[in-house]
Design an enzyme around this catalytic site. Sequence first.
Site, mmCIF file in Angstrom:
data_model
loop_
_atom_site.group_PDB
_atom_site.id
_atom_site.type_symbol
_atom_site.label_atom_id
_atom_site.label_comp_id
_atom_site.label_asym_id
_atom_site.label_seq_id
_atom_site.Cartn_x
_atom_site.Cartn_y
_atom_site.Cartn_z
ATOM 1 N N TYR A 152 0.822 -1.206 0.000
ATOM 2 C CA TYR A 152 0.000 0.000 0.000
ATOM 3 C C TYR A 152 0.862 1.264 0.000
ATOM 4 C CZ TYR A 152 -3.380 3.507 1.471
ATOM 5 O OH TYR A 152 -4.154 4.623 1.546
ATOM 6 N N ALA A 153 1.967 1.257 0.752
ATOM 7 C CA ALA A 153 2.767 2.480 0.922
ATOM 8 C C ALA A 153 4.242 2.216 0.623
ATOM 9 C CB ALA A 153 2.617 3.005 2.344
ATOM 10 N N LEU A 154 4.915 3.265 0.129
ATOM 11 C CA LEU A 154 6.360 3.181 -0.103
ATOM 12 C C LEU A 154 7.083 3.388 1.230
ATOM 13 C CD1 LEU A 154 6.326 5.197 -3.395
ATOM 14 C CD2 LEU A 154 7.462 2.981 -3.169
ATOM 15 N N SER A 159 8.574 8.259 -0.902
ATOM 16 C CA SER A 159 7.229 8.648 -1.345
ATOM 17 C C SER A 159 7.244 10.074 -1.894
ATOM 18 C CB SER A 159 6.259 8.572 -0.171
ATOM 19 O OG SER A 159 5.046 9.237 -0.508
ATOM 20 N N HIS A 161 4.914 12.016 -1.673
ATOM 21 C CA HIS A 161 4.187 12.871 -0.734
ATOM 22 C C HIS A 161 5.139 13.708 0.128
ATOM 23 C CE1 HIS A 161 0.002 11.757 -1.487
ATOM 24 N NE2 HIS A 161 0.464 10.551 -1.766
ATOM 25 N N ASP A 168 -3.466 13.180 -2.906
ATOM 26 C CA ASP A 168 -4.455 12.165 -3.241
ATOM 27 C C ASP A 168 -5.810 12.851 -3.209
ATOM 28 O OD1 ASP A 168 -2.414 10.331 -3.282
ATOM 29 O OD2 ASP A 168 -2.770 9.630 -1.233
ATOM 30 N N GLU A 211 -3.200 4.235 -9.648
ATOM 31 C CA GLU A 211 -3.739 5.069 -8.564
ATOM 32 C C GLU A 211 -4.476 6.249 -9.183
ATOM 33 O OE1 GLU A 211 -1.060 6.267 -5.478
ATOM 34 O OE2 GLU A 211 -0.646 4.199 -4.870
ATOM 35 N N HIS A 214 -3.959 9.768 -7.301
ATOM 36 C CA HIS A 214 -2.683 10.421 -6.948
ATOM 37 C C HIS A 214 -2.224 11.359 -8.083
ATOM 38 C CE1 HIS A 214 1.419 10.373 -4.924
ATOM 39 N NE2 HIS A 214 1.701 10.852 -6.126
HETATM 40 ZN ZN ZN Z 1 -0.612 9.373 -3.117
#
Ligand code: ZN
Length: 292
Positions: A152-154, A159, A161, A168, A211, A214
């Site tokens: 789900y996440a880096l 990331s 972000h 998002d 995604e 994103h």
């Molecule tokens: Zn994102």
Amino acid sequence: MKRWGIITTLLAVLLAAALFRLAEQRGWIGLGAEAKSVDGMIQEIALRDSGDKPEVEEDQLYKGDLLLVNGDYKIRPQGTQPDITELAGKPELLGRAAMLDHKIELSRRVALKFAAMIDAAAQDGVTHFMISSGYRSEAEQSKLYAEKGGDYALPPGYSEHHLGLALDVGSTQGMMANADEGKWLEKNAARYGFVLRYPADKTDVTGISFEPWHFRYVGLPHSMIMQRNNLVLEEYLDLLQEKRSISTTVEGREYDVRYYGPEEISQIRLPKNRDYALSGDNRGGLILTVYP
Ligand SMILES: [Zn+2]
């Protein structure tokens, strides 16, 4: 006979290669209709004379709107935008979008561009946007990674972000991929400098599954060149590195983009009488964007 066959085949291959090269140089293939490669375009721009002093510092390689942050390239501390701000209670930054919680932060400059884009969507009757995430610190990413796992996440540091340039955004009307909000952004975001960062047909390049929520700010004209040529950021930076300079027109205004390798940084001369932006690519290259 056998030898003539080989020679004929060889000649055909050489001819095809020459034609391909010519087509590429003339811009018939490779780049989109409005994007063309122009060698030496920077000569037409008056450049500053700074003597021996380098005009661009090495630090610049790890700052800017075009930084690549992915599983291979970690953000450096200077990569985070300097104007990160909370969006809550600032209607000029939020536009008409709702927020999932009140802690969401983003670069103020990028939030203003996002708000302008959301206003334009409203003119088309598309109004149900919901921002669910913006800037994330490495500590926040660390927590997310621990809670949700690598699918789900880096990992923290990898990331987008962390840049403050990515957010998002979903729809309150349903799944973003099918909602009017998702369709509108996929079609129009590039005109405002944003790109859909992880499209369905590029998962092999980005390493990230589709995604539809994103979006990443890269600025003009980069977002338009990427959209016209169906390129994600990884591919666009490869193209810039290969072509060295691209000149393109967006809504009748001409932009010049030039790529410099790490060994050229100390010799860069900046435009004297044109607006410009510098950005590193986070992998050793530097991109100069000269505005109309
Ligand atoms: Zn994102």
